[in-house]
Design an enzyme around this catalytic site. Structure first.
Site, PDB file in Angstrom:
ATOM      1  N   ASN A  15       0.837  -1.160  -0.051  1.00 20.58           N
ATOM      2  CA  ASN A  15       0.081   0.133  -0.061  1.00 20.58           C
ATOM      3  C   ASN A  15       0.796   1.071   0.075  1.00 20.58           C
ATOM      4  OD1 ASN A  15      -1.882   1.918   0.283  1.00 20.58           O
ATOM      5  ND2 ASN A  15      -2.237   1.469   2.447  1.00 20.58           N
ATOM      6  N   TRP A  16       1.058   1.688  -1.107  1.00 17.13           N
ATOM      7  CA  TRP A  16       2.215   3.065  -1.505  1.00 17.13           C
ATOM      8  C   TRP A  16       1.440   4.176  -0.624  1.00 17.13           C
ATOM      9  CZ3 TRP A  16       4.079   1.171  -6.936  1.00 17.13           C
ATOM     10  CH2 TRP A  16       4.871   0.168  -6.806  1.00 17.13           C
ATOM     11  N   LYS A  17       0.240   4.236  -0.588  1.00 21.67           N
ATOM     12  CA  LYS A  17      -0.537   5.395   0.166  1.00 21.67           C
ATOM     13  C   LYS A  17      -0.313   6.656  -0.819  1.00 21.67           C
ATOM     14  CE  LYS A  17      -0.277   3.365   4.782  1.00 21.67           C
ATOM     15  NZ  LYS A  17      -0.337   3.438   6.058  1.00 21.67           N
ATOM     16  N   HIS A 102      -9.483   1.551   4.960  1.00 21.72           N
ATOM     17  CA  HIS A 102      -8.506   1.878   5.560  1.00 21.72           C
ATOM     18  C   HIS A 102      -8.975   2.639   6.647  1.00 21.72           C
ATOM     19  CE1 HIS A 102      -4.268   2.916   6.422  1.00 21.72           C
ATOM     20  NE2 HIS A 102      -3.985   1.897   5.805  1.00 21.72           N
ATOM     21  N   GLU A 104      -7.147   5.075   7.768  1.00 26.07           N
ATOM     22  CA  GLU A 104      -6.598   6.440   7.457  1.00 26.07           C
ATOM     23  C   GLU A 104      -7.867   7.309   6.738  1.00 26.07           C
ATOM     24  OE1 GLU A 104      -3.029   5.593   5.431  1.00 26.07           O
ATOM     25  OE2 GLU A 104      -2.071   5.361   7.503  1.00 26.07           O
ATOM     26  N   GLU A 174      -5.776  -4.686  10.973  1.00 27.09           N
ATOM     27  CA  GLU A 174      -4.755  -3.663  11.098  1.00 27.09           C
ATOM     28  C   GLU A 174      -4.988  -2.691  12.225  1.00 27.09           C
ATOM     29  OE1 GLU A 174      -2.378  -2.300   7.174  1.00 27.09           O
ATOM     30  OE2 GLU A 174      -4.636  -1.113   7.249  1.00 27.09           O
ATOM     31  N   GLY A 180       2.152   2.453  11.072  1.00 25.71           N
ATOM     32  CA  GLY A 180       3.129   3.572  10.928  1.00 25.71           C
ATOM     33  C   GLY A 180       3.865   4.104  12.331  1.00 25.71           C
ATOM     34  N   SER A 220       3.144  -1.793  10.822  1.00 26.01           N
ATOM     35  CA  SER A 220       4.557  -1.548  11.128  1.00 26.01           C
ATOM     36  C   SER A 220       5.216  -3.063  10.714  1.00 26.01           C
ATOM     37  CB  SER A 220       4.695  -1.247  12.548  1.00 26.01           C
ATOM     38  OG  SER A 220       4.293  -0.013  12.760  1.00 26.01           O
ATOM     39  N   GLY A 241       2.587  -0.916   4.304  1.00 25.71           N
ATOM     40  CA  GLY A 241       2.499   0.405   4.286  1.00 25.71           C
ATOM     41  C   GLY A 241       3.918   0.862   4.005  1.00 25.71           C
ATOM     42  N   GLY A 242       4.625   1.862   4.853  1.00 26.22           N
ATOM     43  CA  GLY A 242       5.665   2.732   4.934  1.00 26.22           C
ATOM     44  C   GLY A 242       6.900   1.768   4.440  1.00 26.22           C
TER      45      GLY A 242
HETATM   46  P1  PGA Z   1       2.374   0.582   7.895  1.00 29.76           P
HETATM   47  O1  PGA Z   1       0.896   0.958   7.209  1.00 29.76           O
HETATM   48  O2  PGA Z   1       3.078  -0.629   7.257  1.00 29.76           O
HETATM   49  O3  PGA Z   1       3.096   1.813   7.539  1.00 29.76           O
HETATM   50  O4  PGA Z   1       2.222   0.781   9.384  1.00 29.76           O
HETATM   51  C1  PGA Z   1       0.095  -0.294   6.908  1.00 29.76           C
HETATM   52  C2  PGA Z   1      -1.158   0.238   6.432  1.00 29.76           C
HETATM   53  O5  PGA Z   1      -1.472   1.234   6.762  1.00 29.76           O
HETATM   54  O6  PGA Z   1      -1.794  -0.470   5.543  1.00 29.76           O
END
Ligand code: PGA
Length: 268
Positions: A15-17, A102, A104, A174, A180, A220, A241-242
């Site tokens: 997930n490159w956000k 998600h 976010e 999640e 994050g 994470s 994500g990150g």
């Molecule tokens: P993260 O994000 O790996 O940066 O914690 C995961 C996600 O939000 O899908």
């Protein structure tokens, strides 16, 4: 078997956000393909760039086993919805998966379970596979309400949803507090939650075999902890994500998945 490789059930979703634009996305996609080269066993890899990069990334991955996912969609098929993107539009770009719900988006865009439910319906109508995110906040966890939170999300979003096959839906557990932050739950906590999620799934989707619906972990995940999750049989994969925009990290995560899959094959 596909092209001489064994494709297995572990899934890695990148997930490159809103972290990378078109050029970087294309470079990352190329790097991902290189990272997959020459392996005996491959996890299923789904990369989810931003909307603006989907078309170019599709050109890179089109002839590979890597699938293309979107990070969101709108719940209507077309119409006067300024700035929104429909499922139909995504399929035109070669998208096969979509992340929905998600945390976010729940937090910053005010997405409710009802909106998420409508998005899931829209995705399924357009033959897109759904990656549905659920998870509790730190406050909910502290008060011991994590199961109730996850149960509510699953019931509100999925109860009565018509699913033709178990592989049209994945659940990504999640915990919001783990996204994050570098904080991660104990593996045992994830396993217990996954089992709980499956029990809710068998209630809300009685026509499905809940054991066949893939339940992933996200929050994470990095190269150095991926193996500890992936080696667990009931963790079907990872939503990253990150770390997924850092090619060396993504490669380590794919390595971990391949290692687990290789070991499983050796046992058979
Ligand atoms: P993260 O994000 O790996 O940066 O914690 C995961 C996600 O939000 O899908």
């Amino acid at each position: 078997m596909a092209n001489g490789f064994v494709l297995n059930m572990k899934v890695i979703i990148a997930n490159w956000k809103m972290n990378v634009g078109v050029r970087e996305s294309v470079a990352l996609a190329r790097g991902t393909l290189l990272a997959l080269r020459g392996r005996r066993t491959l996890p299923e890899v789904i990369i989810c760039p931003s909307f603006i990069a989907l078309s170019e990334v599709h050109k890179v991955v089109a002839r590979s086993s890597v699938k293309l996912g979107a990070q969101n969609l709108f719940w209507e098929d077309h119409g006067a919805y300024t700035g929104e993107i429909s499922g139909r539009m995504l399929t035109e770009l070669g998208v096969s998966h979509v992340i929905i719900g998600h945390s976010e988006r729940r937090e910053y865009l005010g997405e409710t379970d009802e909106m998420i439910r409508n998005k899931v319906a829209q995705a399924l109508e357009n033959q897109l596979d759904v990656i549905l995110c659920v998870g509790e906040t730190a406050v909910e966890r502290k008060s011991g309400a994590q199961r109730e939170r996850v149960r509510t999300q699953l019931v509100h979003v999925l109860d009565g949803v018509h699913l033709k096959s178990h592989d049209r839906l994945m659940i990504a557990y999640e915990p919001v507090w783990a996204i994050g932050t570098g904080e991660i739950p104990e593996v045992a906590e994830i396993l217990a939650m996954n089992e709980f999620i499956r029990s809710i799934l068998s209630d809300v989707l009685p026509n499905m075999n809940a054991n066949k619906i893939r339940v992933l972990y996200g929050g994470s995940v990095e190269g150095n902890n991926a193996y500890s999750f992936l080696r667990e049989q009931t963790i079907d994969g990872l939503l990253v994500g990150g770390a997924s925009v850092k090619l060396n990290q993504l490669k380590e995560i794919i390595d971990a998945a391949s290692e687990v899959l290789d070991a499983q094959q050796t046992k058979v």
